[in-house]
Each structure stands twice: as C-alpha cells, then as structure tokens.
Write a protein that holds these residues in place. Structure first.
Motif, PDB file in Angstrom:
ATOM      1  N   ASN A   1       0.820  -1.200   0.000  1.00 59.02           N
ATOM      2  CA  ASN A   1       0.000   0.000   0.000  1.00 59.02           C
ATOM      3  C   ASN A   1       0.860   1.258   0.000  1.00 59.02           C
ATOM      4  O   ASN A   1       1.779   1.406   0.805  1.00 59.02           O
ATOM      5  CB  ASN A   1      -0.908   0.000   1.229  1.00 59.02           C
ATOM      6  CG  ASN A   1      -2.073   0.931   1.072  1.00 59.02           C
ATOM      7  OD1 ASN A   1      -2.733   0.928   0.037  1.00 59.02           O
ATOM      8  ND2 ASN A   1      -2.342   1.730   2.084  1.00 59.02           N
ATOM      9  N   ARG A   2       0.584   2.179  -0.914  1.00 60.09           N
ATOM     10  CA  ARG A   2       1.316   3.441  -1.021  1.00 60.09           C
ATOM     11  C   ARG A   2       0.705   4.452  -0.066  1.00 60.09           C
ATOM     12  O   ARG A   2      -0.514   4.636  -0.032  1.00 60.09           O
ATOM     13  CB  ARG A   2       1.244   3.948  -2.458  1.00 60.09           C
ATOM     14  CG  ARG A   2       1.934   5.280  -2.691  1.00 60.09           C
ATOM     15  CD  ARG A   2       1.536   5.868  -4.031  1.00 60.09           C
ATOM     16  NE  ARG A   2       2.086   5.134  -5.144  1.00 60.09           N
ATOM     17  CZ  ARG A   2       1.372   4.706  -6.193  1.00 60.09           C
ATOM     18  NH1 ARG A   2       0.069   4.899  -6.230  1.00 60.09           N
ATOM     19  NH2 ARG A   2       1.956   4.064  -7.190  1.00 60.09           N
ATOM     20  N   ILE A   3       1.563   5.147   0.711  1.00 62.47           N
ATOM     21  CA  ILE A   3       1.105   6.173   1.647  1.00 62.47           C
ATOM     22  C   ILE A   3       1.512   7.532   1.093  1.00 62.47           C
ATOM     23  O   ILE A   3       2.695   7.800   0.869  1.00 62.47           O
ATOM     24  CB  ILE A   3       1.719   5.985   3.047  1.00 62.47           C
ATOM     25  CG1 ILE A   3       1.486   4.564   3.555  1.00 62.47           C
ATOM     26  CG2 ILE A   3       1.149   7.010   4.016  1.00 62.47           C
ATOM     27  CD1 ILE A   3       0.037   4.176   3.683  1.00 62.47           C
TER      28      ILE A   3
ATOM     29  N   THR B   1      -3.520   2.974  -2.718  1.00 64.18           N
ATOM     30  CA  THR B   1      -2.974   4.236  -2.219  1.00 64.18           C
ATOM     31  C   THR B   1      -3.828   4.756  -1.080  1.00 64.18           C
ATOM     32  O   THR B   1      -5.044   4.914  -1.223  1.00 64.18           O
ATOM     33  CB  THR B   1      -2.906   5.294  -3.338  1.00 64.18           C
ATOM     34  OG1 THR B   1      -2.059   4.821  -4.388  1.00 64.18           O
ATOM     35  CG2 THR B   1      -2.332   6.606  -2.811  1.00 64.18           C
ATOM     36  N   THR B   2      -3.200   5.013   0.048  1.00 66.80           N
ATOM     37  CA  THR B   2      -3.864   5.692   1.163  1.00 66.80           C
ATOM     38  C   THR B   2      -3.410   7.137   1.170  1.00 66.80           C
ATOM     39  O   THR B   2      -2.204   7.416   1.207  1.00 66.80           O
ATOM     40  CB  THR B   2      -3.500   5.037   2.512  1.00 66.80           C
ATOM     41  OG1 THR B   2      -3.980   3.698   2.518  1.00 66.80           O
ATOM     42  CG2 THR B   2      -4.127   5.811   3.674  1.00 66.80           C
TER      43      THR B   2
ATOM     44  N   LEU C   1      -3.303  10.779   2.905  1.00 72.13           N
ATOM     45  CA  LEU C   1      -3.443  11.514   4.155  1.00 72.13           C
ATOM     46  C   LEU C   1      -3.634  12.985   3.813  1.00 72.13           C
ATOM     47  O   LEU C   1      -2.679  13.703   3.518  1.00 72.13           O
ATOM     48  CB  LEU C   1      -2.215  11.310   5.041  1.00 72.13           C
ATOM     49  CG  LEU C   1      -1.794   9.854   5.293  1.00 72.13           C
ATOM     50  CD1 LEU C   1      -0.611   9.798   6.247  1.00 72.13           C
ATOM     51  CD2 LEU C   1      -2.956   9.014   5.793  1.00 72.13           C
TER      52      LEU C   1
ATOM     53  N   SER D   1     -10.260   5.635   0.779  1.00 73.65           N
ATOM     54  CA  SER D   1      -8.810   5.542   0.954  1.00 73.65           C
ATOM     55  C   SER D   1      -8.199   6.850   1.449  1.00 73.65           C
ATOM     56  O   SER D   1      -6.984   7.010   1.457  1.00 73.65           O
ATOM     57  CB  SER D   1      -8.141   5.147  -0.367  1.00 73.65           C
ATOM     58  OG  SER D   1      -8.365   6.137  -1.360  1.00 73.65           O
TER      59      SER D   1
ATOM     60  N   TYR E   1       2.122   3.839  10.166  1.00 68.24           N
ATOM     61  CA  TYR E   1       2.407   3.325   8.831  1.00 68.24           C
ATOM     62  C   TYR E   1       3.849   2.841   8.648  1.00 68.24           C
ATOM     63  O   TYR E   1       4.125   2.020   7.785  1.00 68.24           O
ATOM     64  CB  TYR E   1       2.125   4.402   7.776  1.00 68.24           C
ATOM     65  CG  TYR E   1       0.690   4.858   7.788  1.00 68.24           C
ATOM     66  CD1 TYR E   1      -0.327   4.049   7.274  1.00 68.24           C
ATOM     67  CD2 TYR E   1       0.334   6.080   8.344  1.00 68.24           C
ATOM     68  CE1 TYR E   1      -1.638   4.463   7.306  1.00 68.24           C
ATOM     69  CE2 TYR E   1      -0.981   6.507   8.373  1.00 68.24           C
ATOM     70  CZ  TYR E   1      -1.964   5.702   7.850  1.00 68.24           C
ATOM     71  OH  TYR E   1      -3.267   6.097   7.881  1.00 68.24           O
TER      72      TYR E   1
ATOM     73  N   ILE F   1       6.631   6.459   4.473  1.00 65.52           N
ATOM     74  CA  ILE F   1       5.893   7.361   3.585  1.00 65.52           C
ATOM     75  C   ILE F   1       6.434   7.139   2.178  1.00 65.52           C
ATOM     76  O   ILE F   1       7.644   7.027   1.972  1.00 65.52           O
ATOM     77  CB  ILE F   1       6.093   8.835   3.992  1.00 65.52           C
ATOM     78  CG1 ILE F   1       5.444   9.112   5.347  1.00 65.52           C
ATOM     79  CG2 ILE F   1       5.503   9.780   2.945  1.00 65.52           C
ATOM     80  CD1 ILE F   1       3.947   8.949   5.376  1.00 65.52           C
TER      81      ILE F   1
END
Length: 273
Positions: free
Chosen positions: A3-5, A29-30, A32, A53, A76, A79
């Motif tokens: 999963n991409r942050i 993709t999450t 923020l 997401s 997480y 990043i």
C-alpha cells in the motif's frame, strides 16, 4: 505492490483537494489529507465520491509543533509520497508589510522545508517528494544577477539558503530591499524561488529519492484569481503534481516542471528555472 502512503498538505480545497481526488483513485494508495482546519478537511473528504482511501489530519505546516504531532511512523512505518501544496500569497489585496513577507516565507518555504526534513527520513528508495512552486519563482523574477547567482551556487545548502532569506527579510524591514535587487512587493516570488532552490538541494542530498518542484499553472482557485482570470481548472492544475507523485517521470529528480503554454493541460515537462 504494498500500500502506497501519500501525504498532501493543504488538501482541503483548490489544487490540494484536486490532487487528493486524483490520488484517491490510484490503486493501493492511502491518502493523508492534511488541513490547518480539521473541520474543513473533513468537509473536503465528504465532497469526494471515492473517499474510502482518504484520511483527514490536522496540520499547520508553519508550526513545527504541529508537524511533530503529525508523526505517522507509528501507524504506517513509512511514507511513499509527500506533496507539499500548502501555501499563501499575501502580496495582493493588502498592504505589503515585513510581517506579511515573514508569514509568506514561514508557510511557503520554511513549512515546506520542515515537512521535507520530517518525512524524508521515512521514505524508502524510490520515494517521491513534490514541492508546489510557481512560475513566479523563476530566477528572472529577481532583478539582481548577484542574488540570482547565490540561489544557483553549486555549494548552496539549506543553512546558506536560510542566510539569504534572513537577509531578504532584514532588507524588507529596513526598506532597502528594492535597491538591493529584490523584487518590489513580491515576497511570494521570493518564497517560490527559495522552494525551487531547496528542492534542488534536497535532491542532491537524497539521490535514492525523486524530489521535484513544479508549477501547476494558472488555476481557478482563490489564490489564482488574485491577479486576473485563470485559465485552468483545479483538476487540470493537479495533473503535474500527480504525475510527479505516481506517474512516469523518467527517473528525473531535482528539476522544476511546468507546462510551456498558458492554455496547456498536459501533465508537465522539465522547464528552465
């Protein structure tokens, strides 16, 4: 792919929200979304058609304490993408003052720098940083060739860059900044010149990452409308940042990207700074 942050500052409206909207549709993709006003951030998420997401976090990039509170390592561990979009332009619609110049640098330059310094250590090889700059940050915006050369010095580091900016603010305070070669009543331009210079420095120091700056174009936002009638939609303005964040950029790092023409809606190319 794990999963991409992705962090997006100033993500509650304008180009920032358009970037969040585009990234929310990227696989695994999450996003923020950060906002100085948490209620505005939550309202922004509510406006998205695909928000599962996207997470909202309060963050004032001009406040180091706020950045330190937004420490995502515990949750997480890493990043992948940092998009520094938060910014202000206080040169229009009000009197130019030393305090406004200081505030502009605090948000546009120092806030961006402190975000990079805080989150680059959490990035693995291939991580990406996108610093939103502007064509207003072209070197030609500064009349003095001597000052221009200081920004492009191959030995420039963030400490020396800080000295340049402190000198600028001192010149603004004593009223000599124009005669010393700084642009007249354009602290926004100075802040964006500094962002581009800082981006180049960080790219040299972090060769395992892709760190670039860009101009999203003249976009129909509150800030973009300060000086006329913008030609781009917010979604068009998000194209270059999103490409630099998750698209094919050919391994380029430490460059300034923009579209060559005022009406172009393509996703950007490297431009001469």
């Amino acid at each position: 792919m794990s999963n991409r942050i992705a962090i997006v500052t100033g993500g509650n409206r304008g180009i920032g929200l358009a970037i969040v909207r585009a990234l929310s549709n990227s696989p695994k993709t999450t996003v923020l979304l950060t906002s100085r006003d948490i209620s505005a951030g939550k309202a922004a998420i509510a406006s998205l058609t695909s928000a599962s997401s996207v997470q909202c976090h309060q963050l004032d990039t001009s406040d180091k304490r706020s950045i330190h509170k937004f420490y995502v390592k515990r949750e997480y561990g890493k990043i992948d993408v940092l998009i520094n979009n938060a910014g202000v332009n206080l040169d229009h619609g009000q009197k130019f003052t030393a305090e406004n110049a200081r505030r502009t640098l605090d948000v546009n330059y120092y806030g961006t720098l402190h975000m990079c310094q805080s989150f680059i250590p959490l990035m693995q090889d291939g991580g990406r940083v996108v610093n939103i700059a502007s064509v207003a940050g072209h070197l030609r915006s500064i009349p003095s060739e001597d000052i221009q050369s200081r920004f492009t010095d191959s030995n420039l580091d963030v400490n020396k860059l800080d000295e340049i900016l402190k000198g600028y603010l001192s010149d603004v305070v004593d009223g000599t900044y124009v005669q010393k070669g700084w642009p007249n009543m354009r602290s926004y331009s100075v802040s964006k010149v500094a962002v581009i210079a800082m981006t180049n420095i960080l790219a040299r120091e972090n060769k395992h990452l892709y760190i670039n700056s860009c101009c999203p174009g003249w976009v129909k936002t509150d800030m973009g409308g300060l000086v006329g009638k913008p030609t781009k939609s917010e979604d068009d303005g998000a194209k270059i940042p999103v490409r630099l964040a998750v698209g094919d950029i050919g391994g380029v790092s430490g460059e300034f990207w923009e579209n060559p023409g005022i009406h172009d809606t393509e996703d950007g190319r490297v431009s001469k700074w």
